[in-house]
Design a protein around this motif. Structure first.
Motif, PDB file in Angstrom:
ATOM      1  N   MET A   1       0.928  -1.166   0.034  1.00  0.00           N
ATOM      2  CA  MET A   1      -0.126   0.071   0.014  1.00  0.00           C
ATOM      3  C   MET A   1       0.897   1.189   0.198  1.00  0.00           C
ATOM      4  O   MET A   1       2.018   1.202   0.805  1.00  0.00           O
ATOM      5  CB  MET A   1      -0.923   0.016   1.279  1.00  0.00           C
ATOM      6  CG  MET A   1      -1.944  -1.147   1.211  1.00  0.00           C
ATOM      7  SD  MET A   1      -2.851  -0.594   2.498  1.00  0.00           S
ATOM      8  CE  MET A   1      -4.226  -2.257   2.310  1.00  0.00           C
ATOM      9  N   VAL A   2       0.561   2.295  -0.782  1.00  0.00           N
ATOM     10  CA  VAL A   2       1.172   3.379  -0.991  1.00  0.00           C
ATOM     11  C   VAL A   2       0.377   4.462  -1.034  1.00  0.00           C
ATOM     12  O   VAL A   2      -0.521   4.519  -1.628  1.00  0.00           O
ATOM     13  CB  VAL A   2       2.143   3.353  -2.454  1.00  0.00           C
ATOM     14  CG1 VAL A   2       2.942   4.702  -2.502  1.00  0.00           C
ATOM     15  CG2 VAL A   2       3.093   2.171  -2.052  1.00  0.00           C
ATOM     16  N   VAL A  13      -1.269   6.507  -5.482  1.00  0.00           N
ATOM     17  CA  VAL A  13      -2.189   5.723  -4.278  1.00  0.00           C
ATOM     18  C   VAL A  13      -2.375   4.250  -4.983  1.00  0.00           C
ATOM     19  O   VAL A  13      -2.632   4.043  -5.775  1.00  0.00           O
ATOM     20  CB  VAL A  13      -3.546   6.219  -4.200  1.00  0.00           C
ATOM     21  CG1 VAL A  13      -4.419   5.703  -3.337  1.00  0.00           C
ATOM     22  CG2 VAL A  13      -3.641   7.867  -3.927  1.00  0.00           C
ATOM     23  N   ARG A  14      -2.001   3.434  -4.026  1.00  0.00           N
ATOM     24  CA  ARG A  14      -2.163   1.885  -4.319  1.00  0.00           C
ATOM     25  C   ARG A  14      -2.809   1.333  -3.106  1.00  0.00           C
ATOM     26  O   ARG A  14      -2.341   1.693  -1.798  1.00  0.00           O
ATOM     27  CB  ARG A  14      -0.651   1.156  -4.401  1.00  0.00           C
ATOM     28  CG  ARG A  14      -0.184   1.672  -5.767  1.00  0.00           C
ATOM     29  CD  ARG A  14       1.248   0.804  -5.973  1.00  0.00           C
ATOM     30  NE  ARG A  14       1.868   1.254  -7.170  1.00  0.00           N
ATOM     31  CZ  ARG A  14       3.112   1.140  -7.313  1.00  0.00           C
ATOM     32  NH1 ARG A  14       3.890   0.780  -6.406  1.00  0.00           N
ATOM     33  NH2 ARG A  14       3.546   1.639  -8.344  1.00  0.00           N
ATOM     34  N   GLY A  15      -3.490   0.312  -3.306  1.00  0.00           N
ATOM     35  CA  GLY A  15      -4.443  -0.211  -2.337  1.00  0.00           C
ATOM     36  C   GLY A  15      -5.500  -1.242  -2.775  1.00  0.00           C
ATOM     37  O   GLY A  15      -5.395  -1.745  -3.712  1.00  0.00           O
ATOM     38  N   THR A  16      -6.452  -1.578  -1.687  1.00  0.00           N
ATOM     39  CA  THR A  16      -7.275  -2.685  -1.949  1.00  0.00           C
ATOM     40  C   THR A  16      -8.796  -2.117  -2.262  1.00  0.00           C
ATOM     41  O   THR A  16      -9.153  -1.100  -1.847  1.00  0.00           O
ATOM     42  CB  THR A  16      -7.471  -3.496  -0.910  1.00  0.00           C
ATOM     43  OG1 THR A  16      -5.901  -4.104  -0.585  1.00  0.00           O
ATOM     44  CG2 THR A  16      -8.523  -4.702  -1.182  1.00  0.00           C
ATOM     45  N   VAL A  17      -9.419  -2.620  -3.402  1.00  0.00           N
ATOM     46  CA  VAL A  17     -10.486  -2.097  -3.807  1.00  0.00           C
ATOM     47  C   VAL A  17     -11.823  -2.385  -2.907  1.00  0.00           C
ATOM     48  O   VAL A  17     -11.714  -3.407  -2.573  1.00  0.00           O
ATOM     49  CB  VAL A  17     -11.018  -2.487  -5.160  1.00  0.00           C
ATOM     50  CG1 VAL A  17     -12.323  -2.009  -5.497  1.00  0.00           C
ATOM     51  CG2 VAL A  17     -10.066  -2.148  -6.295  1.00  0.00           C
ATOM     52  N   ALA A  18     -12.483  -1.240  -2.203  1.00  0.00           N
ATOM     53  CA  ALA A  18     -13.517  -1.519  -1.449  1.00  0.00           C
ATOM     54  C   ALA A  18     -14.774  -1.509  -2.106  1.00  0.00           C
ATOM     55  O   ALA A  18     -15.700  -2.134  -1.684  1.00  0.00           O
ATOM     56  CB  ALA A  18     -13.304  -0.511  -0.165  1.00  0.00           C
ATOM     57  N   ALA A  19     -14.983  -0.812  -2.990  1.00  0.00           N
ATOM     58  CA  ALA A  19     -16.205  -0.687  -3.935  1.00  0.00           C
ATOM     59  C   ALA A  19     -15.857   0.034  -5.320  1.00  0.00           C
ATOM     60  O   ALA A  19     -14.844   0.511  -5.404  1.00  0.00           O
ATOM     61  CB  ALA A  19     -17.055   0.433  -3.179  1.00  0.00           C
ATOM     62  N   VAL A  20     -16.681  -0.199  -6.009  1.00  0.00           N
ATOM     63  CA  VAL A  20     -16.478   0.074  -7.491  1.00  0.00           C
ATOM     64  C   VAL A  20     -17.794   0.727  -8.203  1.00  0.00           C
ATOM     65  O   VAL A  20     -18.580   0.149  -8.092  1.00  0.00           O
ATOM     66  CB  VAL A  20     -16.102  -1.402  -8.512  1.00  0.00           C
ATOM     67  CG1 VAL A  20     -15.802  -0.517  -9.970  1.00  0.00           C
ATOM     68  CG2 VAL A  20     -14.988  -1.971  -7.836  1.00  0.00           C
ATOM     69  N   GLY A  21     -17.564   1.695  -8.793  1.00  0.00           N
ATOM     70  CA  GLY A  21     -18.825   2.495  -9.670  1.00  0.00           C
ATOM     71  C   GLY A  21     -18.350   2.578 -11.040  1.00  0.00           C
ATOM     72  O   GLY A  21     -17.125   2.096 -11.465  1.00  0.00           O
ATOM     73  N   THR A  22     -19.108   2.923 -11.939  1.00  0.00           N
ATOM     74  CA  THR A  22     -18.803   3.121 -13.375  1.00  0.00           C
ATOM     75  C   THR A  22     -17.366   4.205 -13.533  1.00  0.00           C
ATOM     76  O   THR A  22     -16.628   3.640 -14.383  1.00  0.00           O
ATOM     77  CB  THR A  22     -19.771   3.787 -14.294  1.00  0.00           C
ATOM     78  OG1 THR A  22     -21.033   3.055 -13.996  1.00  0.00           O
ATOM     79  CG2 THR A  22     -19.702   3.866 -15.685  1.00  0.00           C
ATOM     80  N   ASN A  23     -17.296   5.430 -12.840  1.00  0.00           N
ATOM     81  CA  ASN A  23     -16.350   6.172 -13.016  1.00  0.00           C
ATOM     82  C   ASN A  23     -15.527   6.533 -11.813  1.00  0.00           C
ATOM     83  O   ASN A  23     -14.809   7.391 -11.819  1.00  0.00           O
ATOM     84  CB  ASN A  23     -16.793   7.493 -13.576  1.00  0.00           C
ATOM     85  CG  ASN A  23     -17.565   7.225 -14.990  1.00  0.00           C
ATOM     86  OD1 ASN A  23     -16.862   6.486 -15.866  1.00  0.00           O
ATOM     87  ND2 ASN A  23     -18.792   7.619 -15.157  1.00  0.00           N
ATOM     88  N   SER A  24     -15.810   5.591 -10.875  1.00  0.00           N
ATOM     89  CA  SER A  24     -15.106   5.863  -9.429  1.00  0.00           C
ATOM     90  C   SER A  24     -14.802   4.458  -8.854  1.00  0.00           C
ATOM     91  O   SER A  24     -15.673   3.609  -8.881  1.00  0.00           O
ATOM     92  CB  SER A  24     -15.494   6.813  -8.655  1.00  0.00           C
ATOM     93  OG  SER A  24     -16.796   6.601  -8.058  1.00  0.00           O
ATOM     94  N   ALA A  25     -13.756   4.531  -7.999  1.00  0.00           N
ATOM     95  CA  ALA A  25     -13.607   3.222  -7.171  1.00  0.00           C
ATOM     96  C   ALA A  25     -13.050   3.801  -5.831  1.00  0.00           C
ATOM     97  O   ALA A  25     -12.340   4.776  -5.600  1.00  0.00           O
ATOM     98  CB  ALA A  25     -12.699   2.420  -7.703  1.00  0.00           C
ATOM     99  N   VAL A  63      -5.100  -2.259  -6.485  1.00  0.00           N
ATOM    100  CA  VAL A  63      -4.772  -1.206  -7.593  1.00  0.00           C
ATOM    101  C   VAL A  63      -3.885  -0.228  -7.402  1.00  0.00           C
ATOM    102  O   VAL A  63      -3.670   0.107  -6.235  1.00  0.00           O
ATOM    103  CB  VAL A  63      -6.163  -0.717  -8.139  1.00  0.00           C
ATOM    104  CG1 VAL A  63      -7.280  -1.900  -8.400  1.00  0.00           C
ATOM    105  CG2 VAL A  63      -6.876   0.029  -6.954  1.00  0.00           C
ATOM    106  N   GLY A  64      -3.345   0.474  -8.337  1.00  0.00           N
ATOM    107  CA  GLY A  64      -2.742   1.750  -8.203  1.00  0.00           C
ATOM    108  C   GLY A  64      -3.265   2.643  -9.227  1.00  0.00           C
ATOM    109  O   GLY A  64      -3.969   2.644 -10.166  1.00  0.00           O
ATOM    110  N   ALA A  65      -3.292   3.920  -8.862  1.00  0.00           N
ATOM    111  CA  ALA A  65      -3.733   5.180  -9.517  1.00  0.00           C
ATOM    112  C   ALA A  65      -2.670   6.237  -9.480  1.00  0.00           C
ATOM    113  O   ALA A  65      -2.268   6.720  -8.318  1.00  0.00           O
ATOM    114  CB  ALA A  65      -5.086   5.572  -9.125  1.00  0.00           C
ATOM    115  N   GLU A  66      -2.605   6.814 -10.553  1.00  0.00           N
ATOM    116  CA  GLU A  66      -1.692   8.183 -10.551  1.00  0.00           C
ATOM    117  C   GLU A  66      -2.625   9.107 -11.198  1.00  0.00           C
ATOM    118  O   GLU A  66      -3.716   9.061 -11.944  1.00  0.00           O
ATOM    119  CB  GLU A  66      -0.648   8.080 -11.623  1.00  0.00           C
ATOM    120  CG  GLU A  66       0.347   6.767 -11.142  1.00  0.00           C
ATOM    121  CD  GLU A  66       1.471   6.796 -12.241  1.00  0.00           C
ATOM    122  OE1 GLU A  66       1.907   7.662 -12.726  1.00  0.00           O
ATOM    123  OE2 GLU A  66       1.848   5.720 -12.384  1.00  0.00           O
TER     124      GLU A  66
END
Length: 89
Positions: A1-2, A13-25, A63-66
């Protein structure tokens, strides 16, 4: 995790997905929960069947996101890149 945030607001940001929408997580990571939002200009890796969406993410994926921290709300990232490391190491 970062969680890394630079002075100019760029972030990783890196971490574990808790919830998912169409355009956001929602991502659980160090320091709490972040919301990752994408736009049509965001790159999602791997590219899922529905291009430009997070449709292939699953709760529990790593997942990771920049992108850039959105100043209008706490822990909100406008992502330029989202990578699902669970399905694409």
């Amino acid at each position: 995790m970062v969680v890394q945030v630079a002075a100019d607001g760029s972030a990783l940001v890196r971490g574990t997905v808790a919830a998912v929408g169409t355009n956001s997580a929602t991502i659980n990571t160090w320091g709490g929960v972040w919301v990752i939002q994408i736009s049509g200009a965001s790159t999602v890796i791997p590219p899922y069947a529905t291009s430009g969406t997070l449709a292939g993410l699953r709760v529990g994926d790593f997942v990771g996101a920049e992108g850039y921290v959105e100043q209008s709300a706490p822990n909100l990232l406008d992502a330029s890149i989202v990578r699902d490391w669970t399905t694409s190491p």
